[in-house]
Design an enzyme around this catalytic site. Structure first.
Site, PDB file in Angstrom:
ATOM      1  N   THR B 142       0.839  -1.201   0.000  1.00 57.33           N
ATOM      2  CA  THR B 142       0.000   0.000   0.000  1.00 57.33           C
ATOM      3  C   THR B 142       0.865   1.238   0.000  1.00 57.33           C
ATOM      4  OG1 THR B 142      -1.583   1.368   1.200  1.00 57.33           O
ATOM      5  CG2 THR B 142      -0.255  -0.106   2.529  1.00 57.33           C
ATOM      6  N   VAL B 143       0.538   2.164  -0.865  1.00 55.88           N
ATOM      7  CA  VAL B 143       1.285   3.421  -0.861  1.00 55.88           C
ATOM      8  C   VAL B 143       1.033   4.204   0.418  1.00 55.88           C
ATOM      9  CG1 VAL B 143       1.330   3.638  -3.377  1.00 55.88           C
ATOM     10  CG2 VAL B 143      -0.546   4.692  -2.100  1.00 55.88           C
ATOM     11  N   ASP B 144      -0.063   3.878   1.106  1.00 54.34           N
ATOM     12  CA  ASP B 144      -0.424   4.656   2.292  1.00 54.34           C
ATOM     13  C   ASP B 144       0.457   4.358   3.501  1.00 54.34           C
ATOM     14  OD1 ASP B 144      -2.449   5.992   0.981  1.00 54.34           O
ATOM     15  OD2 ASP B 144      -3.943   4.458   1.447  1.00 54.34           O
ATOM     16  N   MET B 190      -1.351  11.904  -1.995  1.00 52.58           N
ATOM     17  CA  MET B 190      -2.286  10.919  -1.473  1.00 52.58           C
ATOM     18  C   MET B 190      -2.085  10.680   0.027  1.00 52.58           C
ATOM     19  SD  MET B 190      -2.455   8.109  -4.536  1.00 52.58           S
ATOM     20  CE  MET B 190      -3.741   8.218  -5.785  1.00 52.58           C
ATOM     21  N   GLY B 191      -2.981   9.922   0.599  1.00 55.43           N
ATOM     22  CA  GLY B 191      -2.908   9.591   2.026  1.00 55.43           C
ATOM     23  C   GLY B 191      -4.178  10.038   2.706  1.00 55.43           C
ATOM     24  N   TYR B 297      -2.647   9.618  -9.554  1.00 60.35           N
ATOM     25  CA  TYR B 297      -2.070   8.335  -9.982  1.00 60.35           C
ATOM     26  C   TYR B 297      -0.606   8.432 -10.381  1.00 60.35           C
ATOM     27  CZ  TYR B 297      -6.552   5.782 -10.267  1.00 60.35           C
ATOM     28  OH  TYR B 297      -7.732   5.136  -9.993  1.00 60.35           O
ATOM     29  N   LEU B 298      -0.181   9.617 -10.833  1.00 60.50           N
ATOM     30  CA  LEU B 298       1.213   9.753 -11.249  1.00 60.50           C
ATOM     31  C   LEU B 298       2.162   9.285 -10.150  1.00 60.50           C
ATOM     32  CD1 LEU B 298      -0.005  11.178 -13.653  1.00 60.50           C
ATOM     33  CD2 LEU B 298       1.557  13.076 -13.299  1.00 60.50           C
ATOM     34  N   GLN B 299       1.820   9.634  -8.887  1.00 56.74           N
ATOM     35  CA  GLN B 299       2.733   9.332  -7.798  1.00 56.74           C
ATOM     36  C   GLN B 299       2.846   7.843  -7.527  1.00 56.74           C
ATOM     37  OE1 GLN B 299       0.971  10.946  -3.837  1.00 56.74           O
ATOM     38  NE2 GLN B 299      -0.594  11.344  -5.378  1.00 56.74           N
TER      39      GLN B 299
END
Lengths: 419, 419
Positions: B142-144, B190-191, B297-299
């Site tokens: 998860t990117v989070d 994000m987050g 989404y780029l990140q």
């Protein structure tokens, strides 16, 4: 030939590679010690010259100057400031002569786009109209790729590579999610009047059905119904739809889709927010779940993903500017010439500034597909060489290393001048 | 030990390195031919298992699987679909057993975040509660960065590197422009609930006055006046202000600054647009010219700038998942353990899924400075190792090369099942 000093400054919106041009100019100056003594950088473009706010580049090490080649942004500060007409604002020109005389500046290098070329052209009049022996050379730069004569503008190739890469990457993301979640992804890119950057998004895919499925160009009047049909068709056929939209997208009557309502110092309207605007329309008309991104400064600062071709060209025009100056070619601009397409070959020629200033080069209509939603093979052939090659910066501690300059100010010799 | 087949699927929001985990799982399976026969990938996560929509990974070449390591997005399709409770939705579980039996699947690998861990935990009950011999392993992603127990979540390090790099690059851009133009740059990241990604923006600078000058965390209630004071102070001191704002930024009462009004399948509200909202406030209160970017989404797709550490960890947890499965460790998740900070050393341990599912790990308060606007040294020490190293993908024709899979479907053996 007697030795005199040089002035270099950056103007307009900066790019990932404008400092590579600075590097080219400064390194070439250092290699001509018989003719060029010190290099002074204008702090914040032409304002630095007018206010005698000069940076002594001589104090920067060779390593620091070399590091400019991989440092985004404008190391000496840029400006959005347009010199007024010589006939109505003679005092500004006399001030420039004062400053140049005080610091023995006889070479003037101005690094910018179309608006800045106008400033450089005006400065070049110092010699013809006011008899001060200055050679003024414009160093081309703009992410908008809208400078005439030059085959492409340094700065554009890197944005193009970033947008094409980001479009490809984000497309893989939404393709994974579309079965149960997001169906539409909208990426907003720069390009106020010309769709060059939007077109670069078209390089992301190269087969039928591959993203982007829709490019919204400023050149093609926005037709909501036609766009919605295209989006729906793409979602039905591919499961999702990737859209690249130019900040300059506009209706038939010229109204921008998103207009922040502000204007910059050049009188251009500040745009932004067309991605959420378009995404909202899609939600409203078609009900699809969407994501949107606005790349903004990220796209033109992304030195980490610069095009090697672009870096080399930015550096080359910087060097060539010095060659032109030493040859006494006042009011000229080095320009990129495409010698051959495949294999891609280019060299640097020169163009009279009078043919460059205040001109915008638009996308040829045959670069855009008949339906107005995609790029043609002709466009692809033009764009593709410009994004070739990688030139990753050195990384330190996980992040791109950037030039650390001393930026030592030159001692002022003149009274304060108010703009 | 008899040979049985394995099921692998991706769930939830994808990352730049979730396919590196897929690569780890598949390569490890291929290296255990005595125990694992075929690997089937679920098309669109658990939905692929329920609907018998399976991809025959066996038909993919070793090279194609190796290329997953540098391909962003979820190659087999992801989903936002939560399995219901076994007691109330027994039919779903019986269907899973039917599908697994029909294809001799006894190893189940589910690659996702907290919500997906819940699904994996539910699937793991097949053996305990319904007597089907399945070993279910969750592969963290998860990117989070909000999974518990694991020191960090694969996928986060690459977003962190991208956001820190982009913040640094864009800061150089605005620093060049601020004298006569843009004074404030706002980057939305994000987050939703935890400020991990926003915190990563703090790595961009490391000295006093260096950007970002303000981080807006979801953990710190948004106080408009305090934020405006900080912005004004930064513009006065540095000439400009760079802000990293989390999409989850919210007021004291929990209201998000920007709320798109939609909810996803997990019931989370779809956020977006806090950057323009905050930029608008600044224009209104302080009058500064601004630019803003929304990376979206780029990140999380930016494989071109992945953290090498992250790629290695994503791959390692994929491989370890297979080791755990072969050891019969049902309902477990490989987790990253930080052995030492400097030099950074890590290994992979395992965690019971019951302690992972539906848990969110928040940022410790001592990771955020007292005034709530910056990260602390403790936070920096934690984050920095996660963005170390580059792992550039191969480029072809100027663009990152991505895996091209056949994605051949497995012949269906069962009647249609409606979700």
């Amino acid at each position: 030939m007697a030795q005199h000093n040089a002035f270099y400054a950056q103007s307009g919106g900066v790019t990932a590679v404008i400092n590579a041009s600075a590097c080219g100019v400064i390194e070439a100056c250092r290699q001509a010690p018989d003719q060029i003594g010190k290099v002074y950088a204008g702090h914040n473009g032409i304002i630095g010259a007018l206010t005698e706010d000069l940076i002594d580049v001589t104090q920067e090490s060779d390593d620091a100057i070399a590091a400019l080649r991989h440092t985004p942004g404008g190391a000496f500060g840029s400006c959005r400031y347009k010199l007024k007409d010589i006939d109505t604002h003679r005092a500004q020109y006399e001030r420039l002569i004062e400053v140049f005389k005080a610091h023995d500046i006889r070479y003037f290098f101005y690094n910018g786009g179309g608006d800045s070329a106008d400033t450089c052209l005006k400065v070049s009049q110092l010699s013809e109209k006011l008899g001060y022996p200055l050679t003024a050379i414009h160093v081309p730069k703009t992410v908008d790729n809208d400078l005439p004569i030059t085959d492409n503008s340094p700065g554009f190739g890197s944005v193009a590579k970033y947008i094409a890469t980001s479009t490809r990457e984000a497309s893989l993301d939404i393709a994974s999610m579309c079965a149960t979640s997001t169906k539409v992804f909208v990426l907003e890119v720069m390009g106020r009047h010309a769709g060059w950057i939007a077109a670069a998004g078209g390089l992301a895919g190269d087969g039928p059905g591959e993203p982007p499925h829709l490019i919204v160009f400023p050149e093609i009047p926005f037709n909501r119904q036609a766009v919605m049909e295209r989006v729906q068709q793409s979602v039905q056929q591919n499961g999702y739809c990737v859209i690249v939209v130019s900040e300059g997208a506009r209706y038939e009557d010229g109204t921008f889709l998103a207009d922040a309502g502000n204007t910059d110092a050049f009188g251009h309207r500040q745009l932004g927010g067309v991605a959420p605007t378009l995404a909202g329309m899609i939600k409203q008309d078609l009900g699809y779940k969407y994501h949107w991104a606005v790349a903004d400064y990220l796209q033109r600062a992304a030195r980490h993903l610069a095009s090697k071709t672009d870096v080399e060209q930015a550096y080359a025009v910087g060097r060539e500017a010095v060659t032109l100056a030493l040859a006494g070619k006042n009011a000229m601009m080095p320009a990129i010439r495409r010698i051959s397409q495949a294999p891609y070959q280019w060299d640097v020629i020169s163009a009279p500034l009078s043919q460059v200033a205040n001109q915008e080069k638009f996308m040829p209509r045959d670069f855009i597909s008949e339906n107005g939603f995609a790029i043609t093979q002709t466009c692809r052939d033009y764009l593709s060489p410009l994004i070739q090659g990688e030139d990753f910066p050195p990384f330190e501690n996980g992040l791109p290393k950037v030039a650390k300059l001393k930026l030592a100010k030159v001692e002022r010799k003149l009274p304060v001048f108010t703009l």
